[in-house]
Write an enzyme that holds these catalytic residues in place. Structure first.
Site, PDB file in Angstrom:
ATOM      1  N   ASP A 447       0.798  -1.224   0.000  1.00  0.00           N
ATOM      2  CA  ASP A 447       0.000   0.000   0.000  1.00  0.00           C
ATOM      3  C   ASP A 447       0.824   1.265   0.000  1.00  0.00           C
ATOM      4  OD1 ASP A 447      -2.755  -0.461   0.030  1.00  0.00           O
ATOM      5  OD2 ASP A 447      -2.633  -1.267   2.061  1.00  0.00           O
TER       6      ASP A 447
HETATM    7  C1  NOJ Z   1      -1.688  -3.613   5.449  1.00  0.00           C
HETATM    8  C2  NOJ Z   1      -2.865  -3.643   4.539  1.00  0.00           C
HETATM    9  O1  NOJ Z   1      -4.028  -3.951   5.290  1.00  0.00           O
HETATM   10  C3  NOJ Z   1      -2.666  -4.685   3.448  1.00  0.00           C
HETATM   11  O2  NOJ Z   1      -3.746  -4.657   2.568  1.00  0.00           O
HETATM   12  C4  NOJ Z   1      -1.394  -4.429   2.703  1.00  0.00           C
HETATM   13  O3  NOJ Z   1      -1.205  -5.460   1.761  1.00  0.00           O
HETATM   14  C5  NOJ Z   1      -0.220  -4.378   3.656  1.00  0.00           C
HETATM   15  N1  NOJ Z   1      -0.480  -3.404   4.679  1.00  0.00           N
HETATM   16  C6  NOJ Z   1       1.079  -4.023   2.958  1.00  0.00           C
HETATM   17  O4  NOJ Z   1       1.091  -2.709   2.550  1.00  0.00           O
END
Ligand code: NOJ
Length: 756
Positions: A447
């Site tokens: 993200d």
């Molecule tokens: C937490 C998020 O909820 C998830 O969707 C994402 O893949 C990871 N962070 C890595 O960024």
């Protein structure tokens, strides 16, 4: 129902541990001179010195056992199955050799139902909060509501003892015109509370019970209920039922029966005690929690409305609960598909009550792509996992709307599940950049890497590869050679592209930026190598055997630590507006070179594909919370729940874990442990048995419910290998291959496997 829009109790986040946070219990002992010694058996907020304190997080309940001043309290806190009330079942015992006169005062503090409004509107909210007294024979029920919901949503707080007096106003309860404290509420030093029914302000519920004299060794039991109903009249039958100790006992027993049955779905016995305790109890428990809450509500994800259910996260969470709760899995999958768009991409997250979806962080930066490049592909994995577990092939023809609506809020188009999956694939196939790789969207799984428009994502390419492999297997099972041929062609095309464009010489690259420059390359200063780029090149089936080994060896040699594998290295050392969020963290934290545990099980799975059982288990064990009790002073995380991240050696507080419970680590560690290391995988034709274990193990056992039968599997490893099966018998009869057939006969079956 919803932590953002229907909150009951005020929890103010980020306050010190010593502060009151919305609920407690006070006890008070009458002294010889008529004064009271007031303390909380929960420790907070009075912070009296305790002789004993134990907090047990059990299956669906929390139990706090404490001893203060010769008084033992055992409080069991739980929600009965299928019910909407919180029960606190409190047993109080006089451990001293003198009679003691004791009062109990359970307290809750209410919040406005719109949890965020409670924080950002100090004018309207207090004018709307109201409390009201109801008597039910000898019993007292306090009702609380926001004025606009007086006829629709009544919070109730009540108990199974007569209440001598009550309070509903915080200022009166704490005393001194609002300058009293939760550590020492002044009203508790008077014989009775004021019986005030608040019509505004900070509403609380405090119920004062005179429990009377406790003889030495005597125990009395107070049961409180906190819940919500449309009206108190509607709530009465349930309230009366749970006043009865036998009803509380039965509800608690039913909760334990639920969990016993749930966990019996898969039970293992391996030579590793920590693995057993995670796979048998705590990991499936955590997966149940992530299934319910996605990344919405925990001590870290505060449920204030920003996230709701995440498309990507819940698609993955679903995969790990299918054996235990296939119906829940199906419902969640259908819900997720209903926020997929007509072009095949998906909305990023949604509120499960309103089903209103949004694009996550993307709108904050309108210059960047307004979609995520991976979301829609995860649902392909979830649907295929559901079909393999259940055999419910009719689900493929279920018709589910796409997200877009007309002005009457009616869906503009619907399609079969099959159609949804095909559009997901076609979206990515057409959404490619200058190297022929999928465009990165606002982000992919990571993200925090938000590259300008035109960037490409190797992760998305590999996820597309796994999704295609799933669809090829499905088409083959369904006897649809045209679909199998089409998806195989797509897979071969992307495999060629990934290998032509993605190989860096010693490992796979992770992205190309908007100018066509690689990230995750030895040519970069920061982020030279990314874990996901290596593991996923194997999981997609794109890596050649030689490159698969080189890529995974690079993970071991360049990234691995004894606390787990960092997501990348080295971390960015300063904010870089081109890569965005990742560089807001210091090096070694979260996605900036931290040990982002979600990525670790994917490496385990990749290692099993290479047959390297020792390494797969090393990776499993080094992040296993149950194996970290000795490191708890540094690690700080509950030793029974996976956390999202651990600070890596790039950070001065290396080894500190954060963000436990709501993490994709849970689902994938469970999948890696049960389906890849122990290697018992549901398939369309039966249970595939293909373990990849440490060579030193002499075997293991698993009991696995699957398609209406229970398989008692014993694997022995006389030759000390990691992978490979020499023989397999089912109910004493040899079976060719590695797949145990589907029986669907409600019976037990014995499976004997000899590795070699
Ligand atoms: C937490 C998020 O909820 C998830 O969707 C994402 O893949 C990871 N962070 C890595 O960024």
């Amino acid at each position: 129902g919803d932590p953002a829009l229907n909150r009951i109790v005020k929890y103010i986040p980020q306050m010190p541990d010593s502060d009151f946070k919305g609920t407690t219990l006070y006890l008070r002992v009458k002294q010889g001179d008529g004064s009271y010694r007031v303390f909380s058996p929960y420790f907070v907020p009075t912070l009296d010195p305790y002789d004993r304190y134990e907090c047990r997080v059990g299956m669906g309940y929390t139990r706090i056992v404490s001893e203060f001043y010769g008084i033992r309290t055992e409080a069991t806190i739980f929600v009965p199955q299928g019910d909407t009330r919180l029960i606190r079942d409190i047993q109080i015992t006089n451990l001293s050799d003198q009679p003691v006169e004791l009062d109990a005062i359970p307290v809750v503090e209410y919040t406005h139902f719109d949890a965020l409004k409670q924080f950002n509107n100090a004018d309207w909210v207090p004018q709307t909060m109201q409390s009201e007294l109801y008597r039910d024979g000898d019993y007292t029920i306090l009702a609380q509501y926001a004025f606009m919901r007086r006829k629709t949503h009544n919070n109730f707080f009540t108990s199974n003892w007569p209440v001598a007096s009550f309070e509903t106003d915080r200022q009166k309860f704490l005393g001194d015109n609002g300058y009293g404290t939760w550590a020492n509420p002044l009203s508790l030093h008077a014989p009775e509370l004021s019986n005030y029914e608040a019509r505004r302000g900070d509403n609380i519920g405090a119920l004062l019970h005179h429990l009377g004299v406790f003889q030495p060794g005597e125990t009395k039991r107070l049961i409180t209920q906190l819940g919500q109903e449309a009206s108190i009249e509607k709530a009465l039958p349930g309230i009366r039922k749970f006043r009865d100790e036998a009803a509380a006992n039965a509800a608690f027993a039913a909760l334990q029966d639920f969990w016993t049955d749930y966990l019996d779905t898969i039970q293992v016995e391996t030579p590793d005690a920590s693995m057993n305790s995670m796979l048998n109890v705590f990991n499936p428990r955590q997966c149940h929690t992530t299934k319910n809450w996605s990344r919405y509500l925990s001590l870290y994800q505060l449920g204030l409305g920003a996230r709701g259910i995440g498309f990507r996260d819940t698609s993955q969470d679903t995969i790990a609960i299918l054996a235990h709760s296939p119906e829940d899995g199906k419902k969640l999958i259908a819900m997720l598909l209903s926020v997929q768009m007509r072009n095949g991409a998906a909305m990023h997250q949604f509120n499960p009550l309103t089903m209103v979806a949004n694009m996550g962080e993307a709108p904050l930066d309108p210059e960047r792509p307004q979609y995520y490049s991976d979301d829609h592909l995860w649902i392909v994995l979830a649907v295929c996992a559901y079909l393999r577990e259940t055999g419910d092939m009719a689900f493929l023809d279920a018709v589910i709307p796409y997200y877009e609506k007309d002005k009457h809020e009616q869906p503009l188009e619907s399609g079969s599940v099959r159609d949804h999956l095909d559009r997901a694939i076609e979206f990515t196939r057409h959404d490619t950049g200058r190297h022929g790789l999928p465009l990165a969207g606002y982000a992919d799984w990571n993200d925090t890497v938000n590259l300008p428009t035109g960037a490409e994502s190797l992760f998305t390419a590999n996820l597309y590869g796994w999704a295609l492999r799933d669809l090829i297997a499905l088409a083959e099972f369904e006897g649809d050679p045209a679909a199998a041929e089409k998806y195989s062609r797509y897979h071969a095309d992307m495999k060629a592209t990934v290998n032509e464009q993605g190989w860096d010489g010693q490992w796979y690259r992770r992205y190309y930026d908007h100018e066509g420059q690689p990230l995750g390359s030895h040519t970069n200063t920061y982020g030279q190598i990314y874990t996901n780029a290596q593991s996923w090149a194997v999981l997609s089936g794109f890596a050649t055997p030689e490159r698969a080994q080189m890529a995974l060896d690079a993970v071991y040699n360049k990234l691995n630590t004894s606390n787990g594998i960092p997501v990348s290295t080295p971390g960015y050392n300063g904010y870089d507006p081109v890569v965005g969020g990742v560089s807001t963290y210091p090096p070694g934290a979260k996605e900036n070179g931290g040990i982002f545990l979600h990525t670790n099980p994917w490496v385990m799975i990749a290692e099993t594909k290479l047959g390297r059982g020792d390494r797969a288990f090393q990776y499993y064990n080094q992040i296993n919370p149950a194996a970290k009790n000795d490191a708890i002073d540094v690690y700080e995380i509950e030793p029974y729940a996976y956390c999202q991240n651990i600070l890596s050696p790039e950070h001065p507080q290396s080894g500190l874990g954060r963000n436990s419970w709501l993490s994709g680590t849970s689902s994938w560690a469970y999948t890696a442990g049960t389906q890849y290391i122990l290697g018992v995988q549901p398939t369309y034709r039966g249970l595939l048995i293909d373990p990849c274990i440490p060579a030193a193990w002499d075997g293991f056992r698993m009991i696995r419910r699957f398609r209406g039968a229970t398989y008692h599997i014993t694997v022995s490893n006389p030759g000390g290998v990691s992978k490979g099966i020499a023989s397999l018998t089912v109910d004493g009869q040899p079976v060719a291959g590695h797949t145990v057939p589907i029986f669907d006969d409600g019976a037990d079956h014995t499976v004997e496997v000899v590795m070699g």
